[in-house]
Design an enzyme around this catalytic site. Structure first.
Site, PDB file in Angstrom:
ATOM      1  CG  ASP A  11      -1.963  -1.052   1.220  1.00 32.21           C
ATOM      2  OD1 ASP A  11      -2.255  -1.576   0.127  1.00 32.21           O
ATOM      3  OD2 ASP A  11      -2.511  -1.362   2.294  1.00 32.21           O
ATOM      4  CG  ASP A 130     -11.570  -2.404  -1.035  1.00 30.97           C
ATOM      5  OD1 ASP A 130     -10.715  -3.283  -1.235  1.00 30.97           O
ATOM      6  OD2 ASP A 130     -11.380  -1.192  -1.268  1.00 30.97           O
TER       7      ASP A 130
END
Length: 258
Positions: A11, A130
């Protein structure tokens, strides 16, 4: 049988690798390029980079580091973050990325999946999902703009419906980011993975929850996913990739040994 894949996830925020828990409270892990090089040398099958605030900030992924990563690794890598057009995707691929992944932009405009697949081929179009389990309703819901906790929102899509929709539109691979498990290291949500696997006819990558080598084994053996993505166990050197692969091989998992 195709070999199962081990995929470190990086990330990225403000040019550095970060990691949170359940997509919140991110801490700085380190610089992008050295980490990418380390994981490639340890035996990762590919890497995934998420510019986690690009979509919520209304910008495209910072391309400056993409070419630098391409120069130092010799394994495939996928880049995600605010890709909203064919031009955005073309630039990232031209800098050396092998795949692009779209998540929030696909929810905002599902036709983007088809346009990208038609232009670049389904093999390099990944859709990230997600997904959040609502214990009150017993349902899985798709979330959007998860890179910024102040802007995260629950969409109208239930996860299984969205999995089917993105495949119809041309997704070549799906990464299922299980938000409840993210960063907790208590194992992947096998029940959810099994349900998604039943309706998923493209490669399925499990993401969120890996804490031990056994968790990877369970994802491959019990949910039959094609790849397992993880971050904190690799960033914090809890698990070494080459040792993980050796373990999986002894358990009968088809895996590429370096």
């Amino acid at each position: 049988m195709l070999a199962k894949r081990i995929i470190p996830c990086l990330d990225v925020r403000d040019g550095q690798v970060v990691k949170g828990v359940q997509f919140r409270n991110h801490e700085i892990i380190g610089d992008i390029v050295p980490l990418a090089k380390r994981y490639a040398e340890e035996g990762a099958d590919e890497l995934v980079f998420y510019d986690i605030t690009a979509s919520s900030d209304g910008r495209v992924v910072d391309k400056s580091w993409v070419s630098r990563v391409a120069e130092v690794i010799d394994i495939p890598f996928c880049v995600a973050g605010g890709i909203k057009s064919l031009e955005d995707a073309a630039k990232i691929l031209s800098f050396g990325a092998d795949k692009i992944s779209i998540n929030s932009p696909a929810l905002a405009d599902p036709t983007l999946i088809t346009r990208l697949a038609d232009r670049f081929g389904v093999q390099c179009i990944v859709v990230g999902i997600d997904t959040w389990y609502d214990a009150e309703t017993g349902k899985y819901h798709v979330n959007q703009y998860t890179g910024d906790e102040s802007r995260t929102r629950v969409t109208q899509w239930e996860t299984l419906d969205w999995v089917e929709e993105v495949q119809k539109r041309g997704a070549g691979e799906i990464v299922l980011n299980m938000m409840n498990q993210d960063g907790v290291r208590n194992g992947y949500d096998l029940e959810q993975l099994k349900k998604v696997h039943e309706v998923c006819h493209v490669p399925l990558i499990a993401s969120g929850g890996a804490g031990t080598m056994e968790h990877f084994l369970e994802a491959f053996r019990d949910a039959d996913v094609d790849g397992a993505l993880a971050a904190s166990v690799f960033h914090k050197q809890i698990i070494n990739i080459s040792e993980l692969k050796a373990y999986l091989a002894t358990q009968g998992v088809e895996i590429r040994i370096c």
